[in-house]
Motif scaffolding. Structure first.
Motif: not given
Length: 393
Positions: A174-178, A294-297, A310-315, A319-322
């Motif tokens: 769920p994090t959006g991490a790469v 990407n625009q929505r992100r 707080p939310c790290f920047v997902p790439y 999903y975003i994971f605040p």
């Protein structure tokens, strides 16, 4: 009367996502930001091929491994997009979505007691599929400070003499991490040194926003140790078509196809013909969807910054994971109050494993207008929580 239920199945908990949305569905007028499904229609050329296939009466079983033409197209796609080189004859199988491929790989590779390490928070199917395949799940809790990337040190610390398989999933749900190429090279070094195998779930590979996606299977020495899994659901907006695939060394693939043969027979014929057209003709459609996500992100990251949430920047993924720990609520308490008080549904981070506690998953597979409306409610909710906290101090 004897208990008719298998003990392993009895102990598996239902999906935390489904359980929460059963609650949300009972509340009328809910704005949902929880579904992990593209809001785009399947490209018209793909739908047209599906209808044409039905009109032509192509409704019979295909080969167990899938249409030869589709397997060939999958291998061409993987080569041109990710520098992966597989044989359509003995290294490729077409599955009923990526989820079946995960199940096949684990059942083909595990003996009872084999340990499977996986990075958490993660897709909800990994743990139950490991258990159903008689494996022993070993979760590696990832750290927000590392942007939820798996590090070499974390992997090394989790390995025991019983470890056999590592599951990777990047871009991550769920994090959006790469993971970068350098990140994966460090992981590959540990995998080879410890004689492990990898199942890499790359269903979100087309949804990467920070440079070109890299697969661990493309790194030196990794193809022969890796089962690569992908599909059409996310990149091509084909969730309901239930079409995925896996590639693997012949020694593993032979056993995966054997299980697939007896459990499933073959993936849906109509979907397979549609998949051929998607791979051949829809690069531009995928690029348009990726740019829209990407625009929505970027839009949501700005809103979160304004909200000081707080939310790290997902790439990757959508999903975003605040982080919601400031409010002193569990992720489920936060999500439950949000849906009850503001009629906005998100997913508690705990649905993705214990290390997801303290976070919520928000999908941006929705229009800007829908996101804007939902975040007006989220803003009101956060302001109310902060006021409550201040009054209690």
């Amino acid at each position: 009367m004897r208990n008719p239920i298998n003990a392993k199945v009895r102990e598996i908990k239902p999906s935390g996502i489904r359980r929460f949305f059963d609650i949300a569905n009972e509340i009328p007028g809910v704005i949902s930001l929880g579904v992990g499904e593209p809001d785009f229609d399947t490209p018209w050329i793909v739908r047209d091929e599906g209808m044409y296939t039905l009109q032509k009466g192509r409704t019979f079983y295909t080969a167990n491994a899938g249409l030869a033409e589709l397997r060939e197209e999958i291998c061409r796609y993987l080569e041109r997009r990710y520098d992966l080189h597989y044989s359509p004859e003995d290294e490729t199988v077409v599955t009923v979505g990526g989820s079946e491929a995960i199940d096949l790989a684990l059942r083909a590779m595990l003996d009872p007691g084999d340990e499977v390490v996986y990075a958490e928070p993660c897709y909800v199917s990994y743990l139950p599929c490991i258990v159903l395949a008689d494996g022993v799940p070993v979760a590696i809790p990832l750290q927000e400070k590392n942007q939820f990337r798996l590090t070499k040190e974390e992997l090394e610390a989790a390995i025991t003499p019983k470890t056999k398989v590592l599951i990777l999933s990047y871009p991550n749900n769920p994090t959006g991490a790469v993971m970068t190429k350098e990140d994966l090279e460090a992981i590959a070094e540990v995998v080879i040194a410890n004689d492990l195998f990898v199942i890499t779930d790359e269903i979100y590979s087309e949804l990467s926003y920070n440079g070109h996606h890299v697969s661990i299977a493309a790194l030196p020495g990794m193809k022969e140790r890796t089962v690569y899994i992908n599909g059409f659901s996310k990149g091509y907006a084909m969730t309901g078509w239930r079409l995925g695939y896996a590639t693997a060394p012949p020694i593993i693939m032979e056993q995966m196809i054997k299980i697939h043969q007896f459990a499933i027979m073959a993936a849906p014929t109509t979907s397979q013909y549609a998949g051929i057209v998607a791979l051949r003709n829809c690069d531009d459609n995928v690029a348009e969807m990726r740019e829209s996500y990407n625009q929505r992100r970027r839009y949501l990251m700005k809103i979160l910054k304004d909200l000081e949430l707080p939310c790290f920047v997902p790439y990757g993924a959508f999903y975003i994971f605040p982080n919601i720990t400031e409010f002193g609520l569990t992720s489920e308490e936060f999500a439950t109050r949000l849906v009850q008080e503001e009629k906005v549904a998100v997913v508690p981070g705990s649905a993705f494993g214990e290390s997801g506690e303290g976070f919520i998953r928000i999908s941006y597979a929705y229009s800007i207008e829908e996101l804007k409306e939902a975040f007006e409610h989220i803003k009101s909710f956060i302001e109310r929580l902060r006021a409550e906290k201040k009054s209690n101090q």
